[in-house]
Motif scaffolding. Sequence first.
Motif, PDB file in Angstrom:
ATOM      1  N   ALA A   1      31.095 -16.950  15.227  1.00  0.00           N
ATOM      2  CA  ALA A   1      31.425 -16.210  13.566  1.00  0.00           C
ATOM      3  C   ALA A   1      32.139 -16.420  12.181  1.00  0.00           C
ATOM      4  O   ALA A   1      31.390 -16.045  11.601  1.00  0.00           O
ATOM      5  CB  ALA A   1      31.869 -14.992  14.375  1.00  0.00           C
ATOM      6  N   ALA A   2      33.147 -16.956  12.709  1.00  0.00           N
ATOM      7  CA  ALA A   2      34.123 -17.871  11.518  1.00  0.00           C
ATOM      8  C   ALA A   2      33.749 -18.614  11.141  1.00  0.00           C
ATOM      9  O   ALA A   2      33.745 -18.763   9.569  1.00  0.00           O
ATOM     10  CB  ALA A   2      34.993 -17.910  12.270  1.00  0.00           C
ATOM     11  N   GLN A   3      32.896 -19.630  11.501  1.00  0.00           N
ATOM     12  CA  GLN A   3      31.798 -20.071  11.103  1.00  0.00           C
ATOM     13  C   GLN A   3      31.435 -19.748   9.907  1.00  0.00           C
ATOM     14  O   GLN A   3      31.046 -20.189   8.803  1.00  0.00           O
ATOM     15  CB  GLN A   3      31.288 -21.468  12.305  1.00  0.00           C
ATOM     16  N   ARG A   4      30.353 -18.848  10.586  1.00  0.00           N
ATOM     17  CA  ARG A   4      29.068 -18.609   9.686  1.00  0.00           C
ATOM     18  C   ARG A   4      29.876 -17.737   8.712  1.00  0.00           C
ATOM     19  O   ARG A   4      29.456 -18.392   7.559  1.00  0.00           O
ATOM     20  CB  ARG A   4      28.257 -17.749  10.392  1.00  0.00           C
ATOM     21  N   LEU A   5      31.576 -17.190   8.057  1.00  0.00           N
ATOM     22  CA  LEU A   5      31.748 -16.854   7.771  1.00  0.00           C
ATOM     23  C   LEU A   5      32.616 -17.711   6.263  1.00  0.00           C
ATOM     24  O   LEU A   5      32.182 -17.601   4.933  1.00  0.00           O
ATOM     25  CB  LEU A   5      32.760 -16.004   7.187  1.00  0.00           C
ATOM     26  N   ALA A   6      32.943 -18.438   6.691  1.00  0.00           N
ATOM     27  CA  ALA A   6      33.336 -20.265   6.369  1.00  0.00           C
ATOM     28  C   ALA A   6      32.058 -20.254   5.233  1.00  0.00           C
ATOM     29  O   ALA A   6      32.142 -20.634   4.322  1.00  0.00           O
ATOM     30  CB  ALA A   6      33.990 -21.036   6.575  1.00  0.00           C
ATOM     31  N   GLU A   7      31.106 -20.811   6.038  1.00  0.00           N
ATOM     32  CA  GLU A   7      29.685 -21.278   5.123  1.00  0.00           C
ATOM     33  C   GLU A   7      29.112 -20.590   4.069  1.00  0.00           C
ATOM     34  O   GLU A   7      28.800 -20.790   3.137  1.00  0.00           O
ATOM     35  CB  GLU A   7      29.000 -21.498   6.175  1.00  0.00           C
ATOM     36  N   ASP A   8      29.147 -19.021   4.527  1.00  0.00           N
ATOM     37  CA  ASP A   8      28.316 -17.987   3.570  1.00  0.00           C
ATOM     38  C   ASP A   8      29.735 -18.034   2.249  1.00  0.00           C
ATOM     39  O   ASP A   8      28.775 -17.838   1.291  1.00  0.00           O
ATOM     40  CB  ASP A   8      28.278 -16.716   4.838  1.00  0.00           C
ATOM     41  N   ASN A   9      30.707 -17.841   2.870  1.00  0.00           N
ATOM     42  CA  ASN A   9      31.742 -17.925   1.570  1.00  0.00           C
ATOM     43  C   ASN A   9      32.076 -19.034   0.655  1.00  0.00           C
ATOM     44  O   ASN A   9      32.632 -19.010  -0.188  1.00  0.00           O
ATOM     45  CB  ASN A   9      32.836 -17.011   1.957  1.00  0.00           C
ATOM     46  N   LYS A  10      31.233 -20.158   1.631  1.00  0.00           N
ATOM     47  CA  LYS A  10      31.271 -20.924   0.353  1.00  0.00           C
ATOM     48  C   LYS A  10      32.549 -21.992   0.106  1.00  0.00           C
ATOM     49  O   LYS A  10      32.845 -22.090  -0.767  1.00  0.00           O
ATOM     50  CB  LYS A  10      30.859 -21.596  -0.649  1.00  0.00           C
ATOM     51  N   VAL A  11      33.861 -21.105   1.392  1.00  0.00           N
ATOM     52  CA  VAL A  11      34.652 -22.274   1.196  1.00  0.00           C
ATOM     53  C   VAL A  11      35.210 -23.071   1.612  1.00  0.00           C
ATOM     54  O   VAL A  11      33.963 -24.501   1.858  1.00  0.00           O
ATOM     55  CB  VAL A  11      35.654 -21.418   1.975  1.00  0.00           C
ATOM     56  N   ASN A  12      36.650 -24.098   1.760  1.00  0.00           N
ATOM     57  CA  ASN A  12      36.751 -25.320   0.906  1.00  0.00           C
ATOM     58  C   ASN A  12      37.954 -25.941   2.034  1.00  0.00           C
ATOM     59  O   ASN A  12      38.020 -27.036   1.594  1.00  0.00           O
ATOM     60  CB  ASN A  12      36.586 -26.421   0.274  1.00  0.00           C
ATOM     61  N   VAL A  13      39.160 -24.753   2.048  1.00  0.00           N
ATOM     62  CA  VAL A  13      39.781 -25.430   2.831  1.00  0.00           C
ATOM     63  C   VAL A  13      39.756 -24.463   3.874  1.00  0.00           C
ATOM     64  O   VAL A  13      40.195 -22.528   3.757  1.00  0.00           O
ATOM     65  CB  VAL A  13      41.093 -24.840   2.565  1.00  0.00           C
ATOM     66  N   LEU A  14      40.795 -24.623   5.311  1.00  0.00           N
ATOM     67  CA  LEU A  14      41.208 -23.454   6.264  1.00  0.00           C
ATOM     68  C   LEU A  14      42.177 -23.123   6.380  1.00  0.00           C
ATOM     69  O   LEU A  14      43.079 -24.164   6.376  1.00  0.00           O
ATOM     70  CB  LEU A  14      40.376 -23.526   7.335  1.00  0.00           C
ATOM     71  N   VAL A  15      43.126 -21.623   6.992  1.00  0.00           N
ATOM     72  CA  VAL A  15      44.572 -22.011   6.744  1.00  0.00           C
ATOM     73  C   VAL A  15      44.712 -20.984   8.045  1.00  0.00           C
ATOM     74  O   VAL A  15      44.016 -19.792   8.310  1.00  0.00           O
ATOM     75  CB  VAL A  15      45.059 -20.708   5.572  1.00  0.00           C
TER      76      VAL A  15
END
Length: 404
Positions: free
Chosen positions: A95-109
């Motif tokens: 679910a977190a992966q999908r949110l990262a892809e949907d929000n087009k983020v480029n770094v994880l914290v």
Amino acid sequence: MALSLLPSSGSYLCTPLRAVHWGPGSVSNLPTVIRSLVSAYDKTAQPKALIITGKTLLEKTPVIGDVRKMLEKVGMFGGVFSEIGQHAPIKQVKAAQRLAEDNKVNVLVSVGGGSPIDSAKAIAYFIHESSGSEHFMPHIAVPTTLSVAETTQNAGFTNEQGQKAGVNHPDNAPRAIIYDANLAMYTPLRLWLSTGMRAVDHAIETMYRDGAPPQVRHMALFAIKGLFEALEACKRNPDDVKIRQNCYLVAWESLWPLARAGALGLSHALGHKLGATYGIPHGICSVLTLPETVKLMSRNLQGYDLACLATAHAFLPPTYQGSVDKLGLDASTGSEEAQRAAAHQVGEAVALLVKTLELESTLKEYKVPKEDLESIAGKVDGSKPEGAPYKKEQIIDSILTKIY
């Protein structure tokens, strides 16, 4: 250890770790670190960070709110995923992966303990797989416990069957770490101390991990000394921010960044089989398994590995050294009998530290069925490295039965 015992050849394989910041207030470095890591592979990209954490930090402390405000102020905020639970269930990771892809983020914290940190590593891995990108998404770890998941390339999670699983890749380790004791002050003392025992587990099992470079083993010896002292001090003075900061640094030494795969040793292997299956926290797994594992190893290890574990005795605080004859810093010069006695005392010392920290527990307390002990031992035995110095029967008789 004597020079004659040191391996004549070997390798130290670095992780992609590029920066470590520490000290109370050091989380203020986060925007600068984010900008540096994103620009390293795309100088034109606008940094956009997704925070990976758990509900408790979000809802019961100001930590996540403060980090969010910091990122919003500089235009780097890309969302928060706060559903990560204990042992990182794969459903939450995906679910977190999908949110990262949907929000087009480029770094994880990642902010929190081992579960958010491992989840962020797994998210980066799965995004890399699905996108076909040349690079792994950079990940900055901001730990609030002492699990030291931030230094490894392994990403553990719980699969759909409720079993421990994981992914591993040399580029999967976080690119930066921030150890800020101001954030650690919100971590409950029992959780903090139990994850500190996880760090003790790292340091001691490094003594006999096959292929661990001698330089890393030497560093782990000082981590053993530092952790015993710092965890005791923290138990006495839980509100001392300087002590908590020191805990971070000696825990970091316990699992120095090194590209490697698999469990560190038998105690970790047992923890992998017990934790997710029976809902036992990572730190408590080490509390349960490490003392008796070390005693078993003191009987079974040979040569360099035995000498390393015996040398750890000299790095214990005096009150933990027992009545064993002091072998000095070079335990390898003692007889095999003396080495085994010193190594056994390391196990006794771990048990005493667990008692001092008031962390004693049993498998029965966590409702592990006694009839499961044989299957647990069988799974560990079935996945052990070639030449591992233990057998299934010893896992049952010398460890699991004793901690039940």
